[in-house]
Scaffold this motif. Structure first.
Motif, PDB file in Angstrom:
ATOM      1  N   SER A 233     -35.697   9.507   1.452  1.00  0.00           N
ATOM      2  CA  SER A 233     -34.803   9.854   0.342  1.00  0.00           C
ATOM      3  C   SER A 233     -33.804   8.761   0.009  1.00  0.00           C
ATOM      4  CB  SER A 233     -34.054  11.151   0.666  1.00  0.00           C
ATOM      5  OG  SER A 233     -34.959  12.219   0.834  1.00  0.00           O
ATOM      6  N   PRO A 238     -37.080   9.236  -6.820  1.00  0.00           N
ATOM      7  CA  PRO A 238     -37.245  10.462  -6.051  1.00  0.00           C
ATOM      8  C   PRO A 238     -38.606  10.583  -5.384  1.00  0.00           C
ATOM      9  CG  PRO A 238     -37.445  10.916  -8.387  1.00  0.00           C
ATOM     10  CD  PRO A 238     -36.991   9.486  -8.268  1.00  0.00           C
ATOM     11  N   GLN A 242     -40.918   8.147  -0.724  1.00  0.00           N
ATOM     12  CA  GLN A 242     -41.665   9.001   0.193  1.00  0.00           C
ATOM     13  C   GLN A 242     -42.879   8.258   0.746  1.00  0.00           C
ATOM     14  OE1 GLN A 242     -40.381  12.135   0.872  1.00  0.00           O
ATOM     15  NE2 GLN A 242     -38.720  11.457  -0.463  1.00  0.00           N
TER      16      GLN A 242
END
Length: 332
Positions: A233, A238, A242
């Motif tokens: 994060s 966004p 990951q």
């Protein structure tokens, strides 16, 4: 054969076609869509969010509506539905082209040809290669492999599992528009806002699935899990953080830091970005305790990407079959 089974067969066939043939060098449907969307942008462009939102809705809606119409015409029989799903899957997946581009740069670096590696890098990502050394290029390649494994493979399969062939094609339209107008530039700050936000929303589930599958495929799953959960994060995107953080832990390298981008991002592996280099980003480091990226790590990232893609295929095909079965039971 049920409709769900026909789609599953087509998705597997399309995945195998991508693995065998990669993307066509000319006349690729995604490139045709990009050219059409580019011409439409020139006619509709205004420095206005509302106009950009209408542009995004028009482009994505046209692709989704066309896919639905094709399903109604060609998908009345299982063979036609499977063939359509296979063609759509082959069209939207870019995993083989991604790893081929990455390996081409890796071979240039291994041969000591830094000039060739710099010339090839913009075909993979939108970085300014002019001042990058060997290690920095290798890092850019590994980061691009990680991010595009999510965008060019896993995310498309996820939306295929949810919405079949229209889901596959609509996601690729969204992702292509984001690459064209969703980046931060004076021209697209407002006009591309809707494309960028829609890509963030559409990419949310696939980015997390990519990270989970990367952990499952990692030589050291505990390290991949730790780095992903701690650093995923921290990335300004966004979704991109990951996959990149999970890849960092899986490959055992440190990613992130200062990056210099062009005015336009690359629309995908093998397609150069717009000319001009004017945007600098200072990103958090992912896997800060790990070693710097080396040339050999490009091949490790490519192998990992292919493993994640295969796992994603199995996961999403099974998910599609289960989802359709649950819907049938619900209707009954």
């Amino acid at each position: 054969m049920t409709r769900a089974a026909a789609f599953a067969v087509g998705a597997v066939a399309g995945y195998l076609a991508d693995a065998r043939f990669a993307d066509p060098r000319r006349g690729h449907p995604v490139a045709v869509f990009g050219s059409t969307a580019g011409r439409l942008e020139k006619r509709l462009w205004r420095d206005d969010r509302a106009v950009g939102t209408a542009y995004t809705a028009l482009c994505v809606g046209a692709v989704a509506a066309g896919a639905v119409a094709a399903e109604r015409v060609l998908g009345r029989r299982p063979a036609g539905r499977a063939a359509l799903a296979a063609a759509a899957t082959w069209t939207v997946l870019g995993g083989t082209s991604l790893t081929r581009e990455a390996r081409t740069i890796g071979r240039s670096l291994a041969a000591g040809d830094l000039t060739a590696a710099r010339e090839r890098l913009p075909h993979l990502c939108g970085r300014d290669p002019s001042a990058l050394d060997e290690q920095q290029i290798a890092r850019a390649v590994v980061e691009s492999v990680a991010e595009n494994t999510a965008d060019a493979v896993v995310n498309a399969l996820v939306w295929g599992a949810v919405a079949g062939t229209p889901g596959l094609l609509a996601f690729r339209a969204v992702n292509t528009l984001d690459a064209m107008v969703g980046h931060r530039s004076p021209r697209h700050a407002r006009f591309g806002w809707a494309s960028a936000r829609l890509d963030d929303v559409a990419g949310w589930p696939g980015a997390r699935l990519t990270a989970l599958l990367t952990v499952a495929a990692a030589p050291e799953p505990r390290t991949a899990w730790r780095v992903w959960r701690r650093d995923g994060s921290a990335h300004p995107s966004p979704n991109a953080g990951q996959a990149e953080s999970a890849f960092a832990g899986a490959v055992g390298v440190r990613l992130g830091g200062t990056l210099r981008y062009g005015d336009g991002a690359s629309p995908g592996p093998g397609v150069p970005p717009a000319e001009g280099w004017g945007r600098v980003e200072h990103r958090p480091v992912l896997g800060g305790e790990l070693r710097p990226v080396g040339v050999d790590d490009i091949e490790r990232a490519c192998v990992l990407s292919r493993r994640v893609g295969a796992l994603a295929l199995g996961t999403t095909v099974a998910g599609h079959l289960l989802l359709r079965a649950a819907l049938r039971r619900g209707k009954a």
